[in-house]
Design a protein around this motif. Structure first.
Motif, PDB file in Angstrom:
ATOM      1  N   GLU A   1       1.219  -1.046  -0.068  1.00  0.00           N
ATOM      2  CA  GLU A   1      -0.248  -0.008  -0.330  1.00  0.00           C
ATOM      3  C   GLU A   1       1.122   0.861  -0.372  1.00  0.00           C
ATOM      4  O   GLU A   1       1.880   1.563   0.431  1.00  0.00           O
ATOM      5  N   PRO A   2       0.167   2.342  -0.487  1.00  0.00           N
ATOM      6  CA  PRO A   2      -1.211   2.319  -1.337  1.00  0.00           C
ATOM      7  C   PRO A   2      -0.856   1.752  -2.722  1.00  0.00           C
ATOM      8  O   PRO A   2       0.182   1.663  -2.890  1.00  0.00           O
ATOM      9  N   ALA A   3      -1.794   1.678  -2.774  1.00  0.00           N
ATOM     10  CA  ALA A   3      -1.524   1.263  -4.395  1.00  0.00           C
ATOM     11  C   ALA A   3      -1.697   2.168  -5.938  1.00  0.00           C
ATOM     12  O   ALA A   3      -2.026   3.337  -4.818  1.00  0.00           O
ATOM     13  N   TYR A   4      -0.651   2.157  -6.641  1.00  0.00           N
ATOM     14  CA  TYR A   4      -0.139   2.854  -7.216  1.00  0.00           C
ATOM     15  C   TYR A   4      -0.865   3.314  -8.391  1.00  0.00           C
ATOM     16  O   TYR A   4      -1.799   2.316  -8.903  1.00  0.00           O
ATOM     17  N   PRO A   5      -0.952   4.562  -8.581  1.00  0.00           N
ATOM     18  CA  PRO A   5      -1.937   4.933 -10.757  1.00  0.00           C
ATOM     19  C   PRO A   5      -1.441   4.462 -11.457  1.00  0.00           C
ATOM     20  O   PRO A   5      -0.293   4.177 -11.225  1.00  0.00           O
ATOM     21  N   THR A   6      -1.352   4.548 -12.349  1.00  0.00           N
ATOM     22  CA  THR A   6      -0.985   4.252 -13.803  1.00  0.00           C
ATOM     23  C   THR A   6       0.079   5.323 -13.904  1.00  0.00           C
ATOM     24  O   THR A   6      -0.516   6.113 -13.719  1.00  0.00           O
ATOM     25  N   PRO A   7       0.859   4.751 -13.985  1.00  0.00           N
ATOM     26  CA  PRO A   7       2.484   6.177 -14.581  1.00  0.00           C
ATOM     27  C   PRO A   7       2.200   6.944 -15.874  1.00  0.00           C
ATOM     28  O   PRO A   7       1.001   6.471 -16.599  1.00  0.00           O
ATOM     29  N   LYS A   8       2.446   8.644 -16.053  1.00  0.00           N
ATOM     30  CA  LYS A   8       2.429   8.932 -17.398  1.00  0.00           C
ATOM     31  C   LYS A   8       2.970   8.907 -18.219  1.00  0.00           C
ATOM     32  O   LYS A   8       4.353   7.749 -18.597  1.00  0.00           O
ATOM     33  N   CYS A   9       2.582   8.477 -18.913  1.00  0.00           N
ATOM     34  CA  CYS A   9       3.327   8.258 -20.583  1.00  0.00           C
ATOM     35  C   CYS A   9       4.562   9.445 -21.236  1.00  0.00           C
ATOM     36  O   CYS A   9       4.312  10.955 -21.334  1.00  0.00           O
ATOM     37  N   VAL A  10       5.297   9.188 -20.484  1.00  0.00           N
ATOM     38  CA  VAL A  10       6.799  10.237 -20.954  1.00  0.00           C
ATOM     39  C   VAL A  10       6.973  10.306 -22.844  1.00  0.00           C
ATOM     40  O   VAL A  10       6.691  11.787 -23.208  1.00  0.00           O
ATOM     41  N   ARG A  11       7.430   9.199 -23.099  1.00  0.00           N
ATOM     42  CA  ARG A  11       8.206   9.062 -24.489  1.00  0.00           C
ATOM     43  C   ARG A  11       8.867   9.807 -24.135  1.00  0.00           C
ATOM     44  O   ARG A  11       9.548  10.244 -25.026  1.00  0.00           O
ATOM     45  N   LYS A  12      10.005   9.189 -23.807  1.00  0.00           N
ATOM     46  CA  LYS A  12      11.595   9.894 -23.611  1.00  0.00           C
ATOM     47  C   LYS A  12      12.545   9.355 -22.703  1.00  0.00           C
ATOM     48  O   LYS A  12      11.583   8.445 -21.557  1.00  0.00           O
ATOM     49  N   CYS A  13      13.337   7.851 -22.811  1.00  0.00           N
ATOM     50  CA  CYS A  13      13.864   7.396 -22.351  1.00  0.00           C
ATOM     51  C   CYS A  13      14.384   8.075 -22.171  1.00  0.00           C
ATOM     52  O   CYS A  13      15.406   8.967 -21.513  1.00  0.00           O
ATOM     53  N   VAL A  14      14.759   7.049 -20.038  1.00  0.00           N
ATOM     54  CA  VAL A  14      15.723   7.742 -18.898  1.00  0.00           C
ATOM     55  C   VAL A  14      17.158   8.047 -19.528  1.00  0.00           C
ATOM     56  O   VAL A  14      17.484   8.826 -18.365  1.00  0.00           O
ATOM     57  N   ASN A  15      17.250   7.423 -20.264  1.00  0.00           N
ATOM     58  CA  ASN A  15      19.626   7.630 -20.671  1.00  0.00           C
ATOM     59  C   ASN A  15      19.423   8.717 -21.858  1.00  0.00           C
ATOM     60  O   ASN A  15      18.364   8.273 -22.611  1.00  0.00           O
ATOM     61  N   GLY A  16      19.361   9.495 -21.458  1.00  0.00           N
ATOM     62  CA  GLY A  16      19.361  10.512 -22.176  1.00  0.00           C
ATOM     63  C   GLY A  16      20.216  10.747 -23.942  1.00  0.00           C
ATOM     64  O   GLY A  16      20.332  11.075 -25.299  1.00  0.00           O
ATOM     65  N   ASN A  17      21.488   9.756 -23.863  1.00  0.00           N
ATOM     66  CA  ASN A  17      21.556   9.260 -24.747  1.00  0.00           C
ATOM     67  C   ASN A  17      21.164   8.105 -25.880  1.00  0.00           C
ATOM     68  O   ASN A  17      21.135   7.801 -26.938  1.00  0.00           O
ATOM     69  N   GLN A  18      19.599   7.599 -25.852  1.00  0.00           N
ATOM     70  CA  GLN A  18      19.022   6.544 -25.934  1.00  0.00           C
ATOM     71  C   GLN A  18      17.581   7.306 -26.850  1.00  0.00           C
ATOM     72  O   GLN A  18      17.478   8.877 -25.822  1.00  0.00           O
ATOM     73  N   MET A  19      17.118   7.371 -28.470  1.00  0.00           N
ATOM     74  CA  MET A  19      16.516   7.920 -29.197  1.00  0.00           C
ATOM     75  C   MET A  19      14.866   6.680 -28.653  1.00  0.00           C
ATOM     76  O   MET A  19      15.016   6.069 -29.154  1.00  0.00           O
ATOM     77  N   TRP A  20      14.308   7.610 -27.956  1.00  0.00           N
ATOM     78  CA  TRP A  20      13.106   7.095 -28.310  1.00  0.00           C
ATOM     79  C   TRP A  20      12.292   6.121 -29.372  1.00  0.00           C
ATOM     80  O   TRP A  20      11.600   4.977 -28.985  1.00  0.00           O
ATOM     81  N   ARG A  21      12.060   6.733 -30.413  1.00  0.00           N
ATOM     82  CA  ARG A  21      11.697   6.098 -31.786  1.00  0.00           C
ATOM     83  C   ARG A  21      12.676   4.992 -31.957  1.00  0.00           C
ATOM     84  O   ARG A  21      11.909   3.876 -32.131  1.00  0.00           O
ATOM     85  N   ALA A  22      14.106   5.278 -32.006  1.00  0.00           N
ATOM     86  CA  ALA A  22      15.258   4.603 -32.389  1.00  0.00           C
ATOM     87  C   ALA A  22      14.573   2.882 -31.637  1.00  0.00           C
ATOM     88  O   ALA A  22      15.741   2.086 -31.802  1.00  0.00           O
ATOM     89  N   SER A  23      14.292   3.051 -30.012  1.00  0.00           N
ATOM     90  CA  SER A  23      14.146   1.730 -29.317  1.00  0.00           C
ATOM     91  C   SER A  23      12.838   1.178 -29.505  1.00  0.00           C
ATOM     92  O   SER A  23      12.454   0.347 -28.919  1.00  0.00           O
ATOM     93  N   LYS A  24      12.312   1.488 -29.925  1.00  0.00           N
ATOM     94  CA  LYS A  24      10.544   1.043 -30.368  1.00  0.00           C
ATOM     95  C   LYS A  24      10.859  -0.415 -30.933  1.00  0.00           C
ATOM     96  O   LYS A  24      11.974  -0.706 -31.797  1.00  0.00           O
ATOM     97  N   HIS A  25       9.536  -1.501 -30.394  1.00  0.00           N
ATOM     98  CA  HIS A  25      10.601  -2.916 -30.880  1.00  0.00           C
ATOM     99  C   HIS A  25       8.914  -3.288 -31.295  1.00  0.00           C
ATOM    100  O   HIS A  25       7.980  -2.695 -30.947  1.00  0.00           O
ATOM    101  N   TYR A  26       8.546  -3.444 -32.170  1.00  0.00           N
ATOM    102  CA  TYR A  26       6.603  -4.099 -32.905  1.00  0.00           C
ATOM    103  C   TYR A  26       6.700  -5.263 -32.883  1.00  0.00           C
ATOM    104  O   TYR A  26       7.192  -6.401 -33.618  1.00  0.00           O
ATOM    105  N   SER A  27       5.423  -5.426 -32.906  1.00  0.00           N
ATOM    106  CA  SER A  27       4.425  -7.321 -33.204  1.00  0.00           C
ATOM    107  C   SER A  27       4.176  -6.775 -34.738  1.00  0.00           C
ATOM    108  O   SER A  27       3.809  -5.584 -34.635  1.00  0.00           O
ATOM    109  N   LEU A  28       4.325  -8.018 -35.518  1.00  0.00           N
ATOM    110  CA  LEU A  28       3.969  -7.826 -36.845  1.00  0.00           C
ATOM    111  C   LEU A  28       2.019  -8.105 -37.258  1.00  0.00           C
ATOM    112  O   LEU A  28       1.584  -7.558 -38.113  1.00  0.00           O
ATOM    113  N   SER A  29       1.853  -9.331 -35.820  1.00  0.00           N
ATOM    114  CA  SER A  29       0.478  -9.452 -36.241  1.00  0.00           C
ATOM    115  C   SER A  29       0.087  -9.512 -34.768  1.00  0.00           C
ATOM    116  O   SER A  29       0.686  -9.368 -33.890  1.00  0.00           O
ATOM    117  N   ALA A  30      -1.433  -8.670 -34.258  1.00  0.00           N
ATOM    118  CA  ALA A  30      -2.229  -9.431 -33.033  1.00  0.00           C
ATOM    119  C   ALA A  30      -3.472 -10.527 -33.589  1.00  0.00           C
ATOM    120  O   ALA A  30      -4.145 -10.182 -34.437  1.00  0.00           O
TER     121      ALA A  30
END
Length: 360
Positions: free
Chosen positions: A208-237
């Motif tokens: 406790e306490p129960a945590y709320p959903t974290p905010k979407c930041v869209r920024k890597c914690v390491n400033g040397n990494q790029m958010w978009r470049a770090s994306k990995h995708y699924s081909l299907s669902a």
């Protein structure tokens, strides 16, 4: 609707003669019991005793440390799978596999793909009803290793925080198939880029306490990494047909899958053996990662599953559940997707005509 509001409404309806006094008393008693139930401890010596003395239980129970001092209400918060709307079930592609495919009697993805370290990881969703996100991201991480030879841990936090209402309610629960659609359309960054927000897990009594959903930041914690470049995708669902052979074939050919099932009170007490529901109320839906199957020496067919309640719960974080009988709905809602080579131009040139991946 709050308890006091229901008291007022039921009293009003009774005075109008719309309902009987016995019905109103029954509903109010259920409400009071529900409040009392939610504040009671989830771990009960009586449940452990009933399971361990049951001649046909097939599994052993214990007072798991993971849920020490947890109330039923706190435990329920971890069960974050929302029922998939029927219209989505109809329009989601369903995968089947050839019935002639020969499958081994025992299979464990950890040994089949021993080079993939993510398959054997046991994580902890902490205080949040994020199981729907863990099951999806963990399975996709494993499949990147199986299909691409990449040992990467993808970010649950990205999916949990950034999918928003499309996936459900974040820490208040979500829909596994929508999670896979997010992975297909938006992808997720690596865990290194966006670590899970509740990294303390369950280190203090009652979580406790129960945590709320974290905010979407869209920024890597390491400033040397790029958010978009770090994306990995699924081909299907897609969904996997509920016939056990199809589920086994999917895991055998493509890797672990996300499965959902109904959780009863006794499941919190699981320690070892092949689980099947014996006692207690149904508390909610939970999503996990199915990694294999087998049959015990006593002839009980089972699914092998990794949970995300850390290694202090269950059999070092894992559990087995009865296979072939749709125990607790475990075979009804199996979802997955194949990893995509999108955004991986440095590692891969593309896909060959036969569907295999070409390395540069």
């Amino acid at each position: 609707m709050g308890f006091n509001t229901r008291v007022f409404l039921l009293t009003y309806l009774f005075l109008l003669g719309t309902i009987s006094p016995s019905y109103s008393e029954q509903v109010l008693a259920e409400d009071a019991h529900s409040k009392l139930k939610l504040s009671s401890q989830i771990l009960q010596d009586s449940i452990v005793k009933e399971i361990n003395e049951h001649p046909n239980a097939g599994w052993q129970a214990s007072m798991n440390l993971r849920f020490s001092n947890f109330t039923v209400g706190e435990f329920k918060r971890l069960l974050g799978v929302k029922p998939t709307p029927h219209r989505e079930l109809r329009k989601t592609p369903t995968v089947t596999h050839s019935p002639s495919l020969k499958l081994p009697a025992q299979f464990d993805a950890r040994t089949a793909w021993s080079q993939c370290s993510t398959i054997g990881r046991i994580l902890d969703q902490g205080h949040c009803g994020s199981c729907w996100a863990f099951g999806a991201v963990e399975s996709l991480s494993d499949r990147f290793c199986i299909h691409f030879g990449m040992n990467i841990s993808l970010s649950v936090n990205d999916l949990l925080a950034c999918c928003g209402f499309m996936c459900g309610g974040g820490c208040d629960g979500g829909y596994p198939i929508y999670a896979w659609r997010y992975l297909m359309n938006h992808g997720v960054v690596t865990e290194e880029c966006d670590p899970y927000f509740d990294d303390t897990g369950c280190s203090h009594p009652g979580c406790e306490p129960a945590y709320p959903t974290p905010k979407c930041v869209r920024k890597c914690v390491n400033g040397n990494q790029m958010w978009r470049a770090s994306k990995h995708y699924s081909l299907s669902a897609y969904r996997v047909d509920s016939n056990p052979h199809n589920i086994m074939a999917e895991v055998y050919k493509n890797g672990p899958v996300e499965v959902s099932f109904s959780v009863y009170e006794d499941f919190a007490h699981y320690k070892s053996g092949v689980y099947k529901h014996v006692t207690g109320d149904m508390l909610g839906g939970h999503a996990v990662k199915l990694i294999g199957w087998g049959t015990t020496d006593d002839g009980e067919d089972y699914w092998l599953i990794g949970n995300q309640w850390n290694r202090s719960w269950g059999d070092d974080g894992y559990f087995m559940i009865r296979r072939g009988t749709n125990e607790c709905g475990i075979e009804e809602d199996v979802v997955a997707g194949l990893p995509s080579s999108k955004n991986l131009v440095r590692e891969f040139a593309g896909v060959a005509d036969d569907g295999s991946y070409l390395s540069i």
